[in-house]
Design a protein around this motif. Structure first.
Motif, short mmCIF file in Angstrom:
data_model
loop_
_atom_site.label_atom_id
_atom_site.label_comp_id
_atom_site.label_asym_id
_atom_site.label_seq_id
_atom_site.Cartn_x
_atom_site.Cartn_y
_atom_site.Cartn_z
N TYR A 1 0.88 -1.17 0.00
CA TYR A 1 0.00 0.00 0.00
C TYR A 1 0.91 1.22 0.00
O TYR A 1 1.90 1.27 0.73
N ASP A 2 0.58 2.18 -0.82
CA ASP A 2 1.47 3.31 -1.07
C ASP A 2 1.80 4.12 0.19
O ASP A 2 2.92 4.54 0.41
N ALA A 3 0.77 4.33 1.00
CA ALA A 3 0.95 5.31 2.07
C ALA A 3 -0.16 5.09 3.09
O ALA A 3 -0.42 3.95 3.49
N GLY A 4 -0.85 6.17 3.48
CA GLY A 4 -1.97 6.02 4.40
C GLY A 4 -3.21 5.49 3.69
O GLY A 4 -4.18 5.08 4.32
N ASP A 5 -3.21 5.51 2.37
CA ASP A 5 -4.34 4.98 1.60
C ASP A 5 -4.02 3.54 1.17
O ASP A 5 -2.93 3.04 1.40
N HIS A 6 -5.00 2.92 0.51
CA HIS A 6 -4.80 1.53 0.06
C HIS A 6 -4.47 1.46 -1.43
O HIS A 6 -4.58 0.40 -2.04
N LYS B 1 -2.19 1.56 -4.93
CA LYS B 1 -0.90 0.99 -5.35
C LYS B 1 -0.56 1.66 -6.69
O LYS B 1 -1.32 1.55 -7.66
N TYR B 2 0.55 2.38 -6.70
CA TYR B 2 0.88 3.25 -7.83
C TYR B 2 2.22 2.82 -8.40
O TYR B 2 3.22 2.75 -7.67
N VAL B 3 2.27 2.58 -9.71
CA VAL B 3 3.51 2.09 -10.31
C VAL B 3 4.61 3.16 -10.22
O VAL B 3 5.77 2.84 -9.96
N GLY C 1 -7.79 8.02 -4.89
CA GLY C 1 -6.34 7.77 -4.88
C GLY C 1 -5.62 9.01 -5.37
O GLY C 1 -6.24 9.93 -5.89
N GLY C 2 -4.32 9.02 -5.20
CA GLY C 2 -3.53 10.18 -5.64
C GLY C 2 -3.37 10.17 -7.15
O GLY C 2 -3.45 9.12 -7.79
N ALA C 3 -3.13 11.35 -7.73
CA ALA C 3 -2.99 11.44 -9.19
C ALA C 3 -1.63 10.93 -9.65
O ALA C 3 -1.51 10.25 -10.65
N TYR C 4 -0.57 11.28 -8.90
CA TYR C 4 0.81 10.97 -9.32
C TYR C 4 1.03 11.32 -10.78
O TYR C 4 1.59 10.56 -11.55
N SER D 1 12.49 13.23 -6.02
CA SER D 1 11.41 12.37 -5.55
C SER D 1 10.78 11.69 -6.75
O SER D 1 11.40 11.62 -7.81
N TRP D 2 9.55 11.21 -6.62
CA TRP D 2 8.95 10.38 -7.66
C TRP D 2 8.77 11.11 -8.98
O TRP D 2 8.75 10.48 -10.04
N GLN D 3 8.65 12.44 -8.94
CA GLN D 3 8.34 13.14 -10.19
C GLN D 3 9.59 13.43 -11.02
O GLN D 3 9.51 13.57 -12.23
N PHE E 1 7.74 21.31 1.47
CA PHE E 1 6.60 20.89 0.66
C PHE E 1 6.21 19.46 1.05
O PHE E 1 6.89 18.81 1.84
N TRP E 2 5.15 19.01 0.46
CA TRP E 2 4.57 17.69 0.75
C TRP E 2 5.65 16.60 0.58
O TRP E 2 6.21 16.45 -0.50
N GLY E 3 5.91 15.88 1.63
CA GLY E 3 6.89 14.79 1.54
C GLY E 3 8.33 15.27 1.55
O GLY E 3 9.24 14.51 1.21
N SER F 1 -3.85 15.13 9.28
CA SER F 1 -3.02 15.94 8.37
C SER F 1 -2.22 15.10 7.39
O SER F 1 -1.06 14.77 7.62
N TYR F 2 -2.88 14.78 6.26
CA TYR F 2 -2.16 13.95 5.28
C TYR F 2 -1.08 14.72 4.54
O TYR F 2 -0.15 14.14 4.01
N SER F 3 -1.20 16.05 4.49
CA SER F 3 -0.19 16.79 3.70
C SER F 3 1.08 17.10 4.50
O SER F 3 2.06 17.58 3.94
N ASN G 1 1.78 14.86 7.56
CA ASN G 1 2.07 13.79 8.50
C ASN G 1 1.53 12.44 8.03
O ASN G 1 0.84 11.76 8.77
N GLU G 2 1.89 12.07 6.80
CA GLU G 2 1.48 10.75 6.32
C GLU G 2 2.72 9.85 6.33
O GLU G 2 3.84 10.32 6.53
N VAL G 3 2.50 8.57 6.20
CA VAL G 3 3.61 7.65 5.92
C VAL G 3 3.56 7.36 4.42
O VAL G 3 2.51 7.44 3.82
N ALA G 4 4.67 7.01 3.81
CA ALA G 4 4.66 6.66 2.39
C ALA G 4 5.89 5.82 2.05
O ALA G 4 6.96 6.02 2.63
N ILE G 5 5.70 4.92 1.10
CA ILE G 5 6.79 3.99 0.76
C ILE G 5 8.01 4.72 0.19
O ILE G 5 9.13 4.30 0.43
#
Ligand code: 9MR
Length: 870
Positions: free
Chosen positions: A345-350, A352-354, A511-514, A560-562, A619-621, A731-733, A735-739
């Motif tokens: 699971y990507d983060a606090g949500d369920h 799954k993002y490639v 889910g997130g847009a990514y 980061s991912w982008q 910023f976020w993350g 506060s997801y922006s 204080n979230e967890v993420a892979i």
């Protein structure tokens, strides 16, 4: 509110509330609460879009003409089979509230608004029944709640009508209770240290928040209070990132191990910390454990990581789950279904993002790959088989590769099958059709799961990590490595044929847009990984033609991912390859040049972190990006042996573990005062005490000056960058967890653990030459020779040299040295007769090896007694 408006409102109540549910905890009242009663619902007018509202059992949630609307199918058995809600609504026992909302439904239905515990047994604190028609109507009800909950759930139950409905809400309001307390974070003592500790041979810095403008006396004290060292601070003036007047303290010259130490200055005593070579040893394993706790499609074994984390397998199509073994596409996207079980699971949500899964997998694989060549890494023993908490322990494969494989298998499943449109590409993501509430055990998620369109970025993420997989798994599982290699090539070709399939920035329901509009960096990264694995010229041609091959890929704000060009660059710098020496040297120089920039930033920042102090740098993350700057410095150290780079990476960790404006460690379980309420549906302890906090070693996203969730938008308005964080699950922006953040932590924790006991490698005093004499037996084997020259001025008495094969090459026999191979790493030691290398002298040894698959370039990094040779 004016008196006349109040009267009008009361009339509305009488006209529109059809039923008033008299539950045990609801007391009806017809007196208005005080006009100034505080608002407890966030974004009730939907001016900020859908967030933080979620739904279940409905069609997509969307804001249309300023109202929140969705559809709900007819014939559901119960009202609560479909709903719209928000979490973290504070209710005070005994307080009076007025719940109000505008509602319409076409063709029309009964509905119920419930304030409740957001998890079983779903205790209701208040219930309001209403009837919605095609005409928008206001409903208001005033009641007293007898039971309090700091974080209740407000749910509009909209299921159970015979016919399919379109339901719209607006101006949702819950007034009453306590006004929000003015938020003042508990920042503890004004002396800010790394609350975990410092390496004996490493830098030791602290920050003091003070009004003083002249230097302050400081003392380092033992647990018993004895003064171990003292000195004076350096005034640093106003710090932009915190808005505080601060001094810095450097006690690096104190190198003796100890526990429970404190730093005292300006009448304040810091949180306690250790000085020890072992401070990061356990973090290496804790940081990876997070990934196991995030696994989808497998029951989590409490014996392995603690009973509180045991849970059923999520998303294997066991009701109420509707995925992930046979998942359809979003309507109109494809006509097939895929088995996309597994992964993390990507983060606090369920979701799954490639894209993000790609970065996280890369970093786990690279944590391992670094150990093959980095002088301080001891050949990867600490990440080897049976060292980490994974169920695949004891299978002959390094445990960190086992963990990475859990995601790799998922990523491979996301590839469009042969014969289908866009075959070879990867679907961008799979997630719930709608956002779900918190907390939610993955096995209890009732939402429909959908595959989203294939994208170029996802396809290249797959190509890159599958190529890494092919070379790293080759010594352990040839068949899997081959499968990865094939998928990587197919994906790369498919991306080239479809270079501009971009994920939609608005595809963020459930889910997130990514989304990512620039994919040249993904092309560069994928070409680099494919070249490193295969040695094939076509990939070399592509990567050298990329603007990123010579451009500046190391942003001062990290990667980061982008933006993933840095990943290609780092691997071209460290993984042995046939790149022309001049190009390889230029690439390595770009890594050390970036590290120099980060060191300069550390020197500029009074809190000693490698990130500028302006709001745009928070910023976020951002915690992930900060660590990634440390990864670049650590790589510069691995390449050069220059301890300034190692110290930059070490010092970055001080910031994350407590040396910051909030005096908080952003890693759960690490440090005296640490984040533990990260936004997560699994680790929902703040909302339901039956659920756990995140496991030790979980990294929070960190301060985000853009305040991108409604909870912090009101709580922290006007914050200075380092204060734009709250350890609250809402506060997801911030204080979230993420892979992808924990993969950065995994990489750096492993590096740092290696620095504890490792002798500091002296800058290279040797030169290594590797000569490949070519293949024999129809290409099945080859002969090579290594010559080491002592370029120092003292003799070497006894030598061990190490290098790594890129893939599945296997040492058969060596001469003039005792050599052995573990995984892809070869260690060669002197014979009794050639132990001594005089200054300016050389030793030579040779070997025969089996070629295996893939590239077999000269090893780019050969070490002599732990020091890299040039
Ligand atoms: O980490 C992502 C961050 O860079 C973006 O700004 C943000 C908004 O698009 O999304 C973050 O990723 C989230 C993803 O969209 C959904 N799962 C949780 C991720 C972490 O918050």
């Amino acid at each position: 509110m004016t008196p006349s408006r109040r009267r009008r409102r009361r009339l509305t109540i009488l006209a529109t509330v059809t039923t008033l549910a008299l539950t045990g905890t609801t007391v009806p009242a017809f007196a208005d609460p005080p006009a100034e009663a505080p608002e407890q619902v966030r974004n009730g007018d939907f001016s900020d879009g859908v967030s933080p509202w979620f739904s279940f059992g409905t069609g997509p949630l969307a804001v249309t003409d300023g109202q929140l609307c969705t559809t709900v199918a007819g014939g559901l058995a119960n009202p609560w089979d479909a709903g719209i809600g928000q979490d973290a609504v504070p209710l005070v026992a005994g307080a009076e509230y007025t719940l109000g909302f505008d509602v319409s439904a076409t063709p029309g239905t009964a509905l119920r608004a419930v304030l409740q515990l957001g998890a079983a047994p779903y205790t209701a604190y208040a219930t309001v029944d209403a009837t919605a028609t095609a005409t928008r109507t206001r409903v208001e009800q005033t009641f007293t709640v007898t039971e309090g909950n700091d974080a209740a759930q407000l749910i509009f139950q909209i299921g159970g009508a015979a016919q399919t409905q379109t339901v719209c809400l607006d101006d949702v309001s819950l007034r009453g209770g306590d006004p929000p307390e003015p938020y003042v974070p508990d920042t503890g003592p004004r002396v800010r240290v790394n609350q975990v500790g410092y390496l004996p041979g490493g830098p030791k810095n602290a920050t003091v928040v003070t009004e003083a403008t002249d230097p302050l006396a400081w003392q380092l004290r033992s647990a018993a209070g004895a003064v171990l060292a003292d000195g004076v601070s350096t005034p640093r003036g106003m710090d932009e990132a915190s808005g505080q007047n601060v001094h810095s303290v450097d006690f690096s010259t104190y190198r003796t191990a100890g526990t429970g130490l404190t730093l005292v200055a300006d009448g304040e005593t810091s949180h306690p910390f250790d000085i020890s070579g072992a401070v990061y040893e356990q973090l290496r394993s804790d940081a990876v454990q997070f990934f196991y706790a995030q696994r989808s499609g497998i029951a989590i074994d409490g014996d392995l990581i603690g009973e509180e984390y045991a849970r059923r397998a999520g998303h294997l199509d066991v009701a109420p789950n509707r995925g992930d073994t046979d998942v359809p596409c979003q309507p109109g996207v494809c006509d097939y279904r895929l088995d996309v079980r597994g992964g993390w699971y990507d983060a606090g949500d369920h979701g799954k993002y490639v894209v993000n899964g790609g970065l996280a997998t890369y970093q786990l694989l690279n944590t391992f790959e670094r150990t093959k060549t980095a002088p301080t890494a001891d050949g990867g023993a600490a990440l080897g088989d049976s060292t980490l908490r994974v169920p695949e322990r004891d299978n002959g494969v390094p445990d960190i590769l086992d963990e990475a494989r859990w995601e790799l298998e998922f990523l491979l499943r996301m590839q469009v099958p042969a014969g289908k449109p866009l075959a070879g590409m990867a679907h961008h993501k799979i997630h719930d059709r709608n956002w779900t509430g918190l907390p939610l055990d993955p096995a209890d998620d009732p939402e429909l799961r959908e595959l989203h369109p294939p994208s170029t970025a996802a396809t290249l993420n797959l190509a890159a990590v599958a190529a890494q997989c092919a070379r790293l798994f080759a010594p352990y599982d040839r068949a899997f490595a081959t499968r990865c290699g094939t998928a990587a090539k197919t994906a790369y070709a498919a991306a080239k044929a479809n270079p501009a399939r971009l994920a939609s920035p608005t595809d963020s329901n459930g889910g997130g847009a990514y989304d990512d509009t620039v994919v040249t960096d993904e092309f560069y990264w994928a070409a680099a990984e494919l070249y490193l694995t295969t040695g094939e010229k076509a990939y070399l041609t592509d990567l050298t033609a990329s603007p990123h091959h010579t451009g500046d890929v190391f942003d001062v704000r990290g990667f980061s991912w982008q933006g993933v060009a840095a990943l290609g660059r780092l691997d071209l710098a460290t993984v042995p390859s046939g790149l022309p020496a001049a190009d390889r040297d230029r690439i390595r120089a770009s890594v050390t040049a970036a590290a120099d920039t980060y060191l300069a930033e550390i020197a500029d920042q009074a809190y000693g972190l490698p990130m500028p102090g302006d709001p745009g740098s928070y910023f976020w993350g951002g915690n992930g990006n900060i660590i990634n700057n440390a990864v670049v410095m650590a790589t510069a150290f691995d390449l050069s042996g220059d301890v300034r780079y190692r110290d930059g990476a070490v010092q970055t960790m001080d910031y994350l573990l407590g040396r910051n404006a909030l005096n908080i460690s952003y890693v759960t379980g690490w440090g005296e005062h640490h984040a533990k309420n990260q936004h997560s549906r699994i680790f929902g302890n703040q909302l339901n005490p039956q659920m756990p906090n995140p496991p030790a070693g979980s990294l929070a996203g960190g301060p985000n000056a853009a305040l991108q969730d409604p909870f912090v938008a009101s709580l922290l308005a006007g914050c200075k960058p380092q204060f734009c964080f709250v350890d609250d699950i809402a506060s997801y922006s911030t204080n979230e967890v993420a892979i992808n953040w924990n993969s950065a932590l995994t990489w750096i924790a492993s590096f740092l653990a290696d620095q504890g006991g490792a002798p500091v490698p002296t800058p290279s005093t040797c030169r290594a030459e590797y000569v490949d004499y070519g293949t024999w037996s129809g290409g099945s084997g080859f002969t090579a020779q290594v010559t080491i020259r002592n370029t120092g001025s003292t003799p070497v008495n006894g030598w061990t040299t190490r290098f790594a094969f890129t893939g599945d090459q296997k040492l058969r026999e060596a001469w003039l040295a005792k050599a052995e191979q573990k995984g892809a790493t070869v260690t060669a030691k002197n014979e009794s007769y050639n132990a001594r290398i005089a200054p300016g002298g050389t030793v030579t040894f040779g070997f025969n090896a089996l070629t295996g698959g893939g590239a077999k370039p000269a090893p780019g990094l050969i070490t002599l007694n732990g020091s890299p040779c040039s």
